[in-house]
Write a protein that holds these residues in place. Sequence first.
Motif, PDB file in Angstrom:
ATOM      1  N   UNK A 389       0.837  -1.205   0.000  1.00 53.19           N
ATOM      2  CA  UNK A 389       0.000   0.000   0.000  1.00 53.19           C
ATOM      3  C   UNK A 389       0.871   1.255   0.000  1.00 53.19           C
ATOM      4  N   UNK A 390       1.935   1.226   0.812  1.00 48.55           N
ATOM      5  CA  UNK A 390       2.879   2.354   0.823  1.00 48.55           C
ATOM      6  C   UNK A 390       3.518   2.531  -0.553  1.00 48.55           C
ATOM      7  N   UNK A 391       3.907   1.402  -1.143  1.00 48.93           N
ATOM      8  CA  UNK A 391       4.568   1.447  -2.449  1.00 48.93           C
ATOM      9  C   UNK A 391       3.622   2.008  -3.508  1.00 48.93           C
ATOM     10  N   UNK A 392       2.384   1.571  -3.458  1.00 50.19           N
ATOM     11  CA  UNK A 392       1.401   2.031  -4.437  1.00 50.19           C
ATOM     12  C   UNK A 392       1.174   3.533  -4.313  1.00 50.19           C
ATOM     13  N   UNK A 397       1.529   1.992  -9.994  1.00 51.28           N
ATOM     14  CA  UNK A 397       1.928   1.292 -11.211  1.00 51.28           C
ATOM     15  C   UNK A 397       1.181  -0.031 -11.217  1.00 51.28           C
ATOM     16  N   UNK A 398       0.627  -0.434 -12.368  1.00 51.26           N
ATOM     17  CA  UNK A 398      -0.216  -1.640 -12.387  1.00 51.26           C
ATOM     18  C   UNK A 398       0.510  -2.900 -11.928  1.00 51.26           C
ATOM     19  N   UNK A 399       1.841  -2.956 -12.131  1.00 50.00           N
ATOM     20  CA  UNK A 399       2.581  -4.139 -11.677  1.00 50.00           C
ATOM     21  C   UNK A 399       2.543  -4.240 -10.152  1.00 50.00           C
ATOM     22  N   UNK A 400       2.588  -3.083  -9.487  1.00 47.80           N
ATOM     23  CA  UNK A 400       2.518  -3.064  -8.028  1.00 47.80           C
ATOM     24  C   UNK A 400       1.124  -3.528  -7.583  1.00 47.80           C
ATOM     25  N   UNK A 401       0.096  -3.066  -8.292  1.00 46.28           N
ATOM     26  CA  UNK A 401      -1.271  -3.483  -7.963  1.00 46.28           C
ATOM     27  C   UNK A 401      -1.411  -4.993  -8.082  1.00 46.28           C
ATOM     28  N   UNK A 402      -0.795  -5.571  -9.103  1.00 49.84           N
ATOM     29  CA  UNK A 402      -0.864  -7.026  -9.300  1.00 49.84           C
ATOM     30  C   UNK A 402      -0.261  -7.777  -8.120  1.00 49.84           C
ATOM     31  N   UNK A 403       0.953  -7.349  -7.720  1.00 47.16           N
ATOM     32  CA  UNK A 403       1.620  -8.028  -6.605  1.00 47.16           C
ATOM     33  C   UNK A 403       0.822  -7.836  -5.323  1.00 47.16           C
ATOM     34  N   UNK A 404       0.268  -6.621  -5.186  1.00 49.76           N
ATOM     35  CA  UNK A 404      -0.528  -6.331  -3.998  1.00 49.76           C
ATOM     36  C   UNK A 404      -1.749  -7.252  -3.950  1.00 49.76           C
ATOM     37  N   UNK A 405      -2.354  -7.510  -5.111  1.00 45.99           N
ATOM     38  CA  UNK A 405      -3.551  -8.348  -5.161  1.00 45.99           C
ATOM     39  C   UNK A 405      -3.246  -9.760  -4.680  1.00 45.99           C
TER      40      UNK A 405
END
Lengths: 489, 120
Positions: A389-392, A397-405
């Motif tokens: 969440x901090x990173x996002x 960036x959509x790649x971060x959203x993917x890993x977060x998911x």
Amino acid sequence: MDPPRPAGQPATAAGQSATAAGQSAGGDGRPAAAGPAAAASLDELLRGLAPRVLGAVLRRYGDFDRTEDAVQEALLAAALQWPGEGVPRNPHGWLVTVATRRLTDQWRSEAARRDREANAAALDPATRPAAGTPSAGAPAADAALTGSGPSATGGPDAAAGGAPAGPAGWAGWAVDDTLTLLLLCCHEALSPASQVALTLRAVAGLTTAQIASAFLVPEATMTRRITRAKRSIAEAGARFGPPPDGDYGARMQAALHTLYLIFNEGYTATSGDELHRAELTGEAIRLTRQVHRLLPADGEVAGLLALMLLTEARRPARTTADGALVPLAEQDRSRWDRAQLREGIDLITATLPRALIGPYQLQAAIAAVHAEAARAEDTDWPQIVALYQLLERRAPNPMVTLSQAVAVAEVRGPRAGLELIAPLARDDRIAGHHRLTAVRAHLLELAGDTAAAHAAYQLASQQTTSRPEQRYLRGRAARLVDPQHPQRP
Amino acid sequence: MKYMLLIYSSPATWDALTQAERDELERAHSELYYELVWSGEWVGGNALADPSRSVGVRVRDGVPVTTDGPYVEVKEHLAGYDVVDCESLERALEIAARIPDAAICGVEVRPIMDVGGMEM
């Protein structure tokens, strides 16, 4: 042995270089001179010296394109001569002298060529400029470009004995040549691919053949890229020195990104015939370590180094013997490199509380949380979700959203993960990308929707352009319909 | 990212060209080749011999069987290929459009699979 010295080369040049070598040895912990060294340590010595030698010659002559070629030739000469004749007392001075001589020779032969073209009489060797004559071939255009060409009267040899020429304010830039060169190679006039190639040659001291082999292109192709990159830098009017005020932050960010790309290029290598490529992770770590040593207070440099160490530590477990990819959750953690994990964890733990937090530190922190789990099921997923969440927030960036998911699914269930990635299907940056489809497949599998998961894995296997990823995704699809599929770990 | 540019040709369209048009096609292609070498994007490429020079190979029950001529009779055949390493698909498409055969028959752009990969 003594450095081969061109006629008229003042002894003071070697003396100055000795001081420079001594200083850099102090800053780097690298021995200033080695005895009859093994090939590996000779290679290490040469590559450590490469950017400093280039810096020393560049500061005098400014001509990046030709100087860089001359330094490569000097490194090659050393690699051929030193194993037989022993490492000279002052390796740095030796290399500077040889590189300077090559540079001078090149200017002379270019001048001679121009003379021949200008006047047919010049075909007579007697009319060629004698050795030691101030060269008419002093690169006027480059000198104008950089403001530090050889002096009109003294020629390169005299300049070698004089004070280093350089832009005003240069003396205040108390940073190692390695960093100055790295920032120059990451000039905004270059594409990321060119920044990577030029950094590997000018800063890491790799040969064009090695770089070409790492990127699986013909050597001639890589030669052209490197030559073009050097020209682009000259055309942009960049000089060897600190970046202009206000450019430093952006240039530093580009430099860290370049190091990250070099690392990734090596890390994704999976098969034995990609050895050259795999060595790139070691190069990236070596260079990032140097930058970290020079800028210990920069949290993002420390973060990037920690991220590389924590990622590299997993390399022995990330593929099977035949090159198949093993996902993080299924890796044999006893094969992770403990020393690298420890160093990475210590580094990020020490950095986070005192530095301005940035994306590399957050990614390193996430890698550290994974590293601290003895088994996949011990992973502290809530902490990983918080870090994503901090990173996002900092680097959306959509790649971060993917890993977060994926992390969210571990905490709140697969449906929560699927909800998080749903908007990405309308995001042009990632819609149709195999990673989005692969994560969807994974979450659908966790949710028990076998048919949809199977279709998504198959679609992802068609979308990827990586053979090992395709093999992995096909294996996932196959084991959904046939639990006995051999890919099942 | 590496792409293969597959260059298609057909006897019908080729036969319809005048000699001058064929020479111009050669010239335009070799100009593009030098440009790509110069830009550091060219990886490899070749023209292929006439499909009548093809020999098909099939192995059945461990025994190779060869047949002369193309594998399948088609109106358009693969006449050559270029491999480029460039920044984006857009750039690869731009290069493909510069291949003169694109204006006569057609060129197909396919990504080349990477030997590396990331675990997921």
